[in-house]
Design an enzyme around this catalytic site. Structure first.
Site, PDB file in Angstrom:
ATOM      1  N   ASP A 142       0.808  -1.208   0.000  1.00  0.00           N
ATOM      2  CA  ASP A 142       0.000   0.000   0.000  1.00  0.00           C
ATOM      3  C   ASP A 142       0.848   1.268   0.000  1.00  0.00           C
ATOM      4  O   ASP A 142       0.600   2.193  -0.773  1.00  0.00           O
ATOM      5  CB  ASP A 142      -0.927  -0.012   1.219  1.00  0.00           C
ATOM      6  CG  ASP A 142      -1.869   1.177   1.250  1.00  0.00           C
ATOM      7  OD1 ASP A 142      -3.011   1.027   0.808  1.00  0.00           O
ATOM      8  OD2 ASP A 142      -1.455   2.252   1.724  1.00  0.00           O
ATOM      9  N   VAL A 170      -5.301   2.612  -0.031  1.00  0.00           N
ATOM     10  CA  VAL A 170      -5.316   1.993  -1.360  1.00  0.00           C
ATOM     11  C   VAL A 170      -5.845   0.567  -1.265  1.00  0.00           C
ATOM     12  O   VAL A 170      -6.662   0.133  -2.091  1.00  0.00           O
ATOM     13  CB  VAL A 170      -3.910   2.006  -1.982  1.00  0.00           C
ATOM     14  CG1 VAL A 170      -3.939   1.355  -3.357  1.00  0.00           C
ATOM     15  CG2 VAL A 170      -3.377   3.424  -2.095  1.00  0.00           C
ATOM     16  N   ASP A 171      -5.412  -0.172  -0.266  1.00  0.00           N
ATOM     17  CA  ASP A 171      -5.923  -1.531  -0.070  1.00  0.00           C
ATOM     18  C   ASP A 171      -7.427  -1.516   0.175  1.00  0.00           C
ATOM     19  O   ASP A 171      -8.158  -2.385  -0.320  1.00  0.00           O
ATOM     20  CB  ASP A 171      -5.220  -2.190   1.121  1.00  0.00           C
ATOM     21  CG  ASP A 171      -3.896  -2.829   0.739  1.00  0.00           C
ATOM     22  OD1 ASP A 171      -3.751  -3.260  -0.412  1.00  0.00           O
ATOM     23  OD2 ASP A 171      -3.005  -2.897   1.595  1.00  0.00           O
ATOM     24  N   VAL A 172      -7.890  -0.557   0.952  1.00  0.00           N
ATOM     25  CA  VAL A 172      -9.323  -0.467   1.238  1.00  0.00           C
ATOM     26  C   VAL A 172     -10.109  -0.207  -0.048  1.00  0.00           C
ATOM     27  O   VAL A 172     -11.108  -0.874  -0.339  1.00  0.00           O
ATOM     28  CB  VAL A 172      -9.600   0.638   2.279  1.00  0.00           C
ATOM     29  CG1 VAL A 172     -11.101   0.873   2.424  1.00  0.00           C
ATOM     30  CG2 VAL A 172      -8.984   0.273   3.632  1.00  0.00           C
ATOM     31  N   GLY A 175     -10.037  -3.296  -2.233  1.00  0.00           N
ATOM     32  CA  GLY A 175     -10.883  -4.355  -1.702  1.00  0.00           C
ATOM     33  C   GLY A 175     -12.348  -4.119  -1.997  1.00  0.00           C
ATOM     34  O   GLY A 175     -13.095  -5.052  -2.327  1.00  0.00           O
TER      35      GLY A 175
END
Length: 371
Positions: A142, A170-172, A175
């Site tokens: 991230d 960014v991961d959120v 996802g």
């Protein structure tokens, strides 16, 4: 679950860390049966990402995105476990993975191999910079994507260093895009009987998630820069000093600005040609900020919040995370759910924000201990 939106859905989840586990937990909260495949010994990387830990020594990071799942330990380097993983994948509706591109193909667990036997399989691959081409070899963390994807360049003070967001944003974003992509593929399968490959990469997710900052570049050729707490297109939309504390103002239209000026005793500002319209306020934001802070210096921020909210002007103070949960509680949003554990104290986690009137989210299983 019969009363859930996704109660007939079976997901085999090979993903680790954040983006993939968030996607599968979102679907699990809506009823899907998720089996999380973990490596022997250590399991998901985030099991060791601490502090903080709970009273039983479990990392709170792992618990954030792994409720409503059952854990299965498999050594994918061992033929017997690999065969079991293959069997489970072919019995599932959805497979999710975020290994380095090429790893699943070497294991015989990639989309092309599995789809040759199950045409209805929905298979989601999450990567850092794409599953093919030059980006396939880049590690997808991230922080790295926040830097390479431009987010750090617009975060922080104008004369300060680039900053990352305070969470793995960014991961959120990736996802959530993955969850949407999976649901879209399932709807297509319902109509056609055909599964498909869903691909989400962190860089593309971030570039899409930059929304107006991205379109400033793609449409107008403007490269955004760091502006601290200011907004590039709206004013006043920032943090302002008061007699005590700071006030957050999010004035989105001219009516709100007129109401603001009346509330703080500066009615003339709304008629000043420098501030009468939003474009004018943006062009003269330095003068506007100075004049507003002079007026706001007469009261503490908390008092201004009460006065401004009474006139429906978007205003608030900066809460820490604890105060934010308390605020949500006062609003009746029930932001925390409690899941009992058989072997210890209950775990308290943020509630799924999706509210469905007929098939609400459910909280059936706490984040699993490593078998």
């Amino acid at each position: 679950m019969a009363d859930s939106a996704l109660g007939r859905l079976r997901i085999l989840d090979f993903s680790r860390v954040l983006a993939g586990p968030l996607a599968t937990m979102t679907l699990a909260d809506l009823g899907a049966e998720v089996t999380k495949v973990e490596r022997p010994g250590s399991g998901d990387d985030t099991r060791s990402w601490g502090p903080p830990h709970d009273s039983a020594g479990e990392a709170t990071y792992f618990q954030a995105v792994n409720r409503n799942k059952r854990s299965l330990v498999l050594d994918l380097g061992e033929a017997g476990d690999r065969a079991k993983a293959r069997r489970l994948a072919l019995e599932s509706d959805v497979v999710v993975e975020n290994f380095r591109p090429g790893v699943m193909a070497k294991l015989g667990l990639d989309y092309e191999t599995l789809a040759a036997e199950d045409l209805g399989l929905v298979y989601c691959s999450i990567s850092g910079f794409g599953g093919r081409g030059a980006g396939a070899e880049l590690p997808g963390y991230d922080l790295l994507v926040q830097a390479l994807g431009g987010l750090m360049s617009i975060t922080g003070e104008p004369d300060g260093e680039p900053l990352k967001a305070g969470v793995a944003l960014v991961d959120v974003i990736a996802g959530l895009y993955a969850a949407v992509g999976i649901l879209a593929a399932l709807e297509h399968r319902r109509e056609s009987g055909e599964g498909q490959l869903v691909e989400v990469d962190l860089l593309s997710a971030l570039l899409a998630g930059l929304v107006n900052q991205s379109s400033a570049f793609t449409v107008a050729g403007v490269v955004p820069e760091r502006m601290g707490n200011r907004h590039p297109s709206i004013a006043p939309y920032e943090l302002l000093r008061c007699a005590e504390g700071e006030l957050v103002l999010a004035v989105g239209n001219d009516r709100q600005f007129r109401e603001l000026c009346e509330t703080i005793g500066e009615t003339a500002l709304a008629a000043d040609e420098r501030f009468a319209t939003n474009p004018a306020r943006v062009a003269n934001r330095d003068d506007l900020e100075s004049l507003l802070e002079q007026a706001l210096a007469s009261r503490p921020a908390a008092e201004w919040v009460d006065l401004l909210r009474a006139r429906r002007i978007p205003a608030g103070v900066v809460n820490d995370v604890g105060a934010a949960f308390e605020f949500a509680e006062r609003l009746g949003l029930d932001p925390i759910v409690e899941l009992p554990r058989e072997d210890g104290e209950p775990v308290r986690l943020p509630r799924n924000p999706i509210k469905l009137s007929k098939t609400p989210a459910s909280y059936r299983l706490p984040p699993p201990r490593l078998p």
